[in-house]
Design a protein around this motif. Structure first.
Motif, PDB file in Angstrom:
ATOM      1  N   SER A 132       8.409   4.698  -5.646  1.00 36.14           N
ATOM      2  CA  SER A 132       7.385   4.623  -6.688  1.00 36.14           C
ATOM      3  C   SER A 132       6.467   3.418  -6.540  1.00 36.14           C
ATOM      4  N   ILE A 133       6.866   2.427  -5.723  1.00 36.24           N
ATOM      5  CA  ILE A 133       6.038   1.222  -5.624  1.00 36.24           C
ATOM      6  C   ILE A 133       5.585   0.914  -4.209  1.00 36.24           C
ATOM      7  N   ILE A 134       6.212   1.519  -3.203  1.00 39.43           N
ATOM      8  CA  ILE A 134       5.947   1.098  -1.827  1.00 39.43           C
ATOM      9  C   ILE A 134       4.488   1.306  -1.438  1.00 39.43           C
ATOM     10  N   LEU A 135       3.896   2.437  -1.821  1.00 37.58           N
ATOM     11  CA  LEU A 135       2.507   2.718  -1.430  1.00 37.58           C
ATOM     12  C   LEU A 135       1.547   1.758  -2.123  1.00 37.58           C
ATOM     13  N   ASP A 136       1.665   1.630  -3.446  1.00 33.15           N
ATOM     14  CA  ASP A 136       0.769   0.737  -4.188  1.00 33.15           C
ATOM     15  C   ASP A 136       0.913  -0.699  -3.709  1.00 33.15           C
ATOM     16  N   ASN A 137       2.154  -1.114  -3.473  1.00 33.45           N
ATOM     17  CA  ASN A 137       2.392  -2.492  -3.054  1.00 33.45           C
ATOM     18  C   ASN A 137       1.822  -2.754  -1.673  1.00 33.45           C
ATOM     19  N   THR A 138       1.958  -1.778  -0.775  1.00 32.44           N
ATOM     20  CA  THR A 138       1.424  -1.941   0.579  1.00 32.44           C
ATOM     21  C   THR A 138      -0.101  -2.025   0.548  1.00 32.44           C
ATOM     22  N   ILE A 139      -0.725  -1.133  -0.214  1.00 34.36           N
ATOM     23  CA  ILE A 139      -2.195  -1.139  -0.312  1.00 34.36           C
ATOM     24  C   ILE A 139      -2.683  -2.445  -0.913  1.00 34.36           C
TER      25      ILE A 139
ATOM     26  N   THR B 227      -1.194  -5.405  -0.943  1.00 33.29           N
ATOM     27  CA  THR B 227      -0.999  -6.510   0.010  1.00 33.29           C
ATOM     28  C   THR B 227      -2.044  -6.488   1.106  1.00 33.29           C
ATOM     29  N   MET B 228      -2.317  -5.295   1.639  1.00 31.90           N
ATOM     30  CA  MET B 228      -3.257  -5.202   2.752  1.00 31.90           C
ATOM     31  C   MET B 228      -4.695  -5.452   2.313  1.00 31.90           C
ATOM     32  N   LEU B 229      -5.073  -4.984   1.125  1.00 32.59           N
ATOM     33  CA  LEU B 229      -6.426  -5.247   0.632  1.00 32.59           C
ATOM     34  C   LEU B 229      -6.636  -6.746   0.418  1.00 32.59           C
ATOM     35  N   THR B 230      -5.632  -7.388  -0.170  1.00 29.88           N
ATOM     36  CA  THR B 230      -5.723  -8.837  -0.370  1.00 29.88           C
ATOM     37  C   THR B 230      -5.863  -9.548   0.974  1.00 29.88           C
ATOM     38  N   ALA B 231      -5.072  -9.097   1.943  1.00 26.93           N
ATOM     39  CA  ALA B 231      -5.118  -9.720   3.265  1.00 26.93           C
ATOM     40  C   ALA B 231      -6.474  -9.526   3.933  1.00 26.93           C
ATOM     41  N   VAL B 232      -7.040  -8.339   3.818  1.00 28.47           N
ATOM     42  CA  VAL B 232      -8.340  -8.069   4.429  1.00 28.47           C
ATOM     43  C   VAL B 232      -9.407  -8.981   3.839  1.00 28.47           C
ATOM     44  N   ILE B 233      -9.370  -9.170   2.521  1.00 22.69           N
ATOM     45  CA  ILE B 233     -10.342 -10.055   1.863  1.00 22.69           C
ATOM     46  C   ILE B 233     -10.181 -11.487   2.369  1.00 22.69           C
TER      47      ILE B 233
ATOM     48  N   ILE C 244     -10.141  -4.823  11.252  1.00 26.40           N
ATOM     49  CA  ILE C 244      -8.854  -4.875  10.552  1.00 26.40           C
ATOM     50  C   ILE C 244      -8.605  -3.552   9.840  1.00 26.40           C
ATOM     51  N   VAL C 245      -9.586  -3.130   9.033  1.00 26.56           N
ATOM     52  CA  VAL C 245      -9.434  -1.887   8.266  1.00 26.56           C
ATOM     53  C   VAL C 245      -9.261  -0.694   9.207  1.00 26.56           C
ATOM     54  N   SER C 246     -10.049  -0.675  10.264  1.00 25.27           N
ATOM     55  CA  SER C 246     -10.005   0.442  11.201  1.00 25.27           C
ATOM     56  C   SER C 246      -8.661   0.528  11.917  1.00 25.27           C
ATOM     57  N   VAL C 247      -8.155  -0.606  12.394  1.00 25.38           N
ATOM     58  CA  VAL C 247      -6.868  -0.618  13.099  1.00 25.38           C
ATOM     59  C   VAL C 247      -5.728  -0.255  12.152  1.00 25.38           C
ATOM     60  N   ILE C 248      -5.754  -0.796  10.929  1.00 24.43           N
ATOM     61  CA  ILE C 248      -4.703  -0.481   9.964  1.00 24.43           C
ATOM     62  C   ILE C 248      -4.696   1.013   9.655  1.00 24.43           C
TER      63      ILE C 248
ATOM     64  N   SER D  33       8.647  -0.269   7.766  1.00 22.10           N
ATOM     65  CA  SER D  33       7.303  -0.076   8.323  1.00 22.10           C
ATOM     66  C   SER D  33       6.286  -0.956   7.594  1.00 22.10           C
ATOM     67  N   MET D  34       6.564  -1.272   6.324  1.00 23.53           N
ATOM     68  CA  MET D  34       5.665  -2.153   5.577  1.00 23.53           C
ATOM     69  C   MET D  34       5.619  -3.544   6.228  1.00 23.53           C
ATOM     70  N   ILE D  35       6.777  -4.019   6.703  1.00 23.45           N
ATOM     71  CA  ILE D  35       6.825  -5.293   7.420  1.00 23.45           C
ATOM     72  C   ILE D  35       5.838  -5.272   8.579  1.00 23.45           C
ATOM     73  N   ASN D  36       5.884  -4.188   9.323  1.00 20.84           N
ATOM     74  CA  ASN D  36       5.054  -4.083  10.513  1.00 20.84           C
ATOM     75  C   ASN D  36       3.581  -3.896  10.176  1.00 20.84           C
ATOM     76  N   LEU D  37       3.292  -3.229   9.059  1.00 21.71           N
ATOM     77  CA  LEU D  37       1.898  -3.066   8.656  1.00 21.71           C
ATOM     78  C   LEU D  37       1.294  -4.395   8.218  1.00 21.71           C
ATOM     79  N   VAL D  38       2.097  -5.218   7.549  1.00 22.12           N
ATOM     80  CA  VAL D  38       1.627  -6.557   7.174  1.00 22.12           C
ATOM     81  C   VAL D  38       1.330  -7.360   8.438  1.00 22.12           C
ATOM     82  N   MET D  39       2.239  -7.280   9.405  1.00 19.84           N
ATOM     83  CA  MET D  39       2.033  -7.947  10.682  1.00 19.84           C
ATOM     84  C   MET D  39       0.796  -7.398  11.390  1.00 19.84           C
ATOM     85  N   CYS D  40       0.572  -6.098  11.212  1.00 14.79           N
ATOM     86  CA  CYS D  40      -0.560  -5.422  11.850  1.00 14.79           C
ATOM     87  C   CYS D  40      -1.883  -6.040  11.409  1.00 14.79           C
ATOM     88  N   ILE D  41      -1.952  -6.503  10.174  1.00 13.59           N
ATOM     89  CA  ILE D  41      -3.179  -7.106   9.665  1.00 13.59           C
ATOM     90  C   ILE D  41      -3.575  -8.295  10.528  1.00 13.59           C
TER      91      ILE D  41
END
Length: 834
Positions: free
Chosen positions: A671-678, A680-686, A709-713, A731-739
């Motif tokens: 229930s939280i993984i998708l919202d939390n990932t988005i 985190t990644m939006l904050t990181a992109v900014i 960044i956005v394109s690769v993610i 996979s969330m760990i790796n997506l954060v690293m992906c940023i």
């Protein structure tokens, strides 16, 4: 073309790094020895590794603020378990148990097969276990019901006599005996019933449970280990037995780090070989073999220091952090290649401090941008509610900080010492001065005993063949009009496939993926999914208020709530004390329409049905403070969706209800993984965009970095879905690293593009590719080689790490060497004059 100016920070930084490079070049031994001393001191933290291990699955892979944990606390306090009346249905935790599934290709409900099962059951119950110089059996630690060990339904029905199976009329899913009905679906799997009836014709599987009482954990664990040993060494020609325990997943999960320890040596051997090979030059003076070796050593020191520091200060070490060294190795070597490339662009006849100063001036800004973005992306990952993600991000972030500092100190000092050798025209092995010209000598002499050649026109080292390829072939080809059109279509296809993958992305961690591929519990989960997949969990529903059950008008509210639950397609049955009580009162003609009659007769009823007494919590003055009932669900809807629907239905009910099941602790991640990932990644992109705007003196190029960044993610998320990887805490760990990783390639190229003295955008793109195309390619290959051994790991966690890093590097490389250069030329990025 209008020129954009945003170099108010870049200029001072360049000046600072140039002075730093000159200082390192003048005093290399200080900058070489100090990191070694610091690493040795911090490395003492590894002494505390065992004390810092924190691999509890619930703590690390479930959200710490998940609502199920609050629900569990309420049920545990309001409905404490009765040790004398054990009920698996009423457990608020997974409990302590061992279980096995016996399967057969033919009907398992035969006398011969049941005899084998009863024999196995007897062996389990009579198994002797040593503890504290005494022996005990299952009976000594079993969960009890009225002084007897909790038993298995199917064995109770045949009264532990296989011959009785021919006389018993089994019905599925419920077996009725007197006024009691027993859930046979928990014991029988792969059931076939007689046509148009519920009478069992045959079954393919029987599941047995052995529950242990809460108490001495060491004693319980010893019995569970003995159970595993006994079953693993049992065999039968006609039956297959799979097994598991309440501790199996935890124990199997803790084996995962051991599965990759041997891979560390392989990885570092590959990294050293690659670094030395790519740093090798035919020139015996200009070769950078020792710099390549020191680059790997520098990253090793960074891991030693980062891990050691965090272990010293008491930071818990989670198994997911074990993948950090593989990532740090790739990043550290990437920085080394950038520094070597910039060193080769300096004038050979300049002094070592001057050459290193110019190297730092050009390379340090680029390295600073990528390190800063990587580190901030990882530290942003520390705000997630998953302990495993936090641990990885913290350990990786700190190691990257050390990697950065050691690149500018230790590695810089190694380059300075290597530069001193070059300045004196000494051989890279013998350190003996050699001639630069081999006139009149043999080819062997030229290959082995000469060196020090350089381009007499430019005063710089000779261009590497691959750099020459980027400058004279790949760069002009990429900037051709026809190629640009093709690149646009290629990118459109990439984007379309990525978006499709994002649309079909699945969420949630399958807990069996935490075990190794060859674990015995994989077989157990497969059998459970195959034979016991019709029915799912039984959810508890608490009535939190003091409800007037005897009031017919008020009862309608509760009845409507139950009807709402039963209208859900996955709810199969309601099990409630008040339903049983109403049936009991009707059979015995007892009045329950007034509060007094209801409560008085209820106490009598509970004496006949003591199990149900656990579902009612009384106030000191004899009123019902709260009670609970149960909803049996079918396995026709994803479990996470069931949880969400049950909670929503409870919230809409006019009666104050609370829904819970121990599995909800793990389902909360859905229930939280998708919202939390988005988030985190939006904050990181900014944040990445802000850093790029500050450090890259061109706003359009900064936007290109953010775009990359956005394109690769997007690409990584989409293609990981197509590769069969779910969105979960791993996979969330790796997506954060992906940023952070996605910044590396594009930032290097963008910074080189705007720093080029050329005026034509095509020439600037070619210039950037000529300068950094080869080191970017080297960095990408080194990172992939750093994690490629994880592809053969027996752990889902490490294989997922490899898959996502592979996608990040491939897509990042495509953006850095293909998409970004083309887009920069098309959108007319602002140039920077010198």
């Amino acid at each position: 073309m209008a020129r954009c100016r945003m170099d108010c920070i870049e200029k001072p930084l360049q000046s600072f790094f140039k002075k730093m490079g000159e200082s390192v070049g003048s005093n290399p031994w200080w900058f070489l020895i100090t990191p070694l001393i610091v690493s040795a001191a911090l490395g003492s933290g590894f002494y505390f590794t065992q004390d810092r291990l924190s691999n509890n699955i619930e703590e690390q892979f479930t959200p710490f603020n998940g609502p199920a944990k609050t629900e569990r606390e309420y049920f545990s306090e309001m409905f404490p378990e009765d040790d004398s009346m054990f009920s698996s249905l009423r457990q608020t935790t997974d409990g302590n148990y061992a279980t096995l599934i016996v399967t057969s290709e033919s009907n398992i409900l035969t006398v011969e097969m049941l005899k084998e099962i009863l024999s196995l059951d007897s062996k389990i119950k009579n198994m002797l276990v040593e503890f504290d110089k005494q022996s005990f059996k299952y009976e000594g630690i079993c969960a009890k019901v009225m002084e007897k060990c909790n038993s298995n339904i199917i064995l109770d029905i045949i009264q532990y006599d296989a011959e009785n199976i021919d006389t018993v009329r089994l019905t599925f899913p419920w077996y009725h005996t007197g006024n009691t009905r027993l859930p046979l679906y928990t014991s029988l799997g792969g059931v076939t019933t007689q046509r148009d009836t519920s009478v069992v014709k045959s079954a393919k599987a029987i599941q047995l449970y052995y529950y242990l009482k809460e108490g001495n954990k060491t004693k319980n664990d010893l019995w569970l280990e003995s159970f595993i040993s006994l079953i693993s060494n049992s065999s039968s020609p006609s039956l297959q037995v799979s097994y598991s325990t309440s501790m199996s997943m935890q124990w199997e999960f803790e084996k995962s780090p051991d599965s990759v320890i041997s891979l560390f040596a392989i990885t570092y051997s590959i990294a050293i070989t690659f670094s030395i090979t790519t740093c090798w030059r035919l020139d015996n003076v200009r070769t950078k073999v020792w710099v390549g070796y020191c680059g790997v050593l520098s990253t090793s020191l960074a891991v030693l220091s980062g891990f050691g520091l965090l272990l010293l200060v008491g930071q818990p070490f989670v198994m997911t952090a074990a993948s950090c060294p593989f990532m740090i190795l790739g990043i550290g070597i990437d920085d080394m290649f950038i520094m070597i490339s910039c060193w080769q662009k300096t004038r050979v006849l300049d002094s070592v401090p001057e050459r290193l100063g110019e190297t730092y001036k050009d390379a340090a800004i680029s390295i600073t941008i990528t390190t800063l973005t990587d580190v901030l992306a990882l530290f942003l990952g520390c705000i997630t509610p998953f302990g495993s993600v936090r641990s990885f991000c913290l350990y990786a972030g700190i190691c990257l900080c050390f990697c950065y500092f050691y690149s500018l100190t230790f590695l810089g000092a190694c380059m300075a010492l290597n530069g001193q050798r070059e300045a004196e025209n000494k051989h890279w092995i013998t350190c003996i001065k050699v001639p630069s010209d081999a006139s009149g000598k043999s080819k062997a002499f030229w290959l082995c005993c000469t060196g020090g050649r350089y381009n007499q026109d430019t005063g710089k080292e000779e261009t590497e063949p691959i750099s020459y390829f980027f400058e004279n072939f790949y760069g002009p080809f990429l900037t051709h009009k026809v190629t640009k059109v093709f690149v646009f279509f290629l990118y459109a296809g990439y984007l379309a496939a990525s978006i499709y993958g994002c649309v079909i992305l699945k969420e949630g961690l399958d807990t069996k993926n935490l075990a190794l591929d060859d674990s015995y519990i994989i077989n157990y989960y497969n059998h459970q999914e195959e034979h016991f997949n019709e029915y799912s969990f039984s959810a508890m529903v608490a009535i939190k208020q003091q409800f007037p059950y005897w009031d017919k008008d008020k009862w309608k509210d509760l009845d409507s709530c139950i009807s709402s639950f039963e209208l859900l397609k996955f709810v199969n049955n309601t099990i409630a004390w008040f339903i049983s009580y109403e049936n009991y009162a009707e059979r015995n003609n007892q009045p329950i329409s007034s509060q007094k009659d209801f409560l008085n007769n209820l106490r009598v009823f509970l004496q006949f049905y003591p199990f149900l007494a656990q579902d009612i919590q009384w106030t000191p003055d004899g009123k019902i403070q709260a009670s609970r009932f149960f909803l049996q669900t079918k396995n026709n809807t994803p479990m996470a969706d069931m949880m969400v629907e049950l909670r929503k239905t409870a919230e809409k009910c006019p009666v104050e209800l609370l829904v819970y099941h121990p599995a909800f602790i793990y389902f909360d991640q859905y229930s939280i993984i998708l919202d939390n990932t988005i988030q985190t990644m939006l904050t990181a992109v900014i944040v990445m965009l802000a850093i790029s705007l500050v450090l890259i003196p061109d706003p359009l190029c900064s936007l290109c970095v953010a775009f990359a960044i956005v394109s690769v993610i997007t690409g990584v998320t989409g293609f990981m879905s197509l590769w069969g990887i779910n969105l979960d805490s791993i996979s969330m760990i790796n997506l954060v690293m992906c940023i952070g990783f996605s910044v590396d390639f594009s930032a290097h190229i963008c910074y080189s593009f705007v720093s080029s003295p050329k005026t034509n955008v095509n020439e600037k793109a070619v210039d950037a590719l000529a300068l950094l195309g080869y080191p970017v390619l080297q960095g990408a290959l080194s990172t992939i080689l750093g994690v490629v051994v994880l592809s053969v790991s027996g752990s889902y966690i490490f294989r997922t790490f490899f898959k996502i890093v592979f996608l990040v590097i491939v897509f990042g490389l495509c953006h850095g060497l293909t998409f970004i250069p083309v887009f920069l030329t098309l959108f007319g990025a602002c140039s920077k004059s010198r």
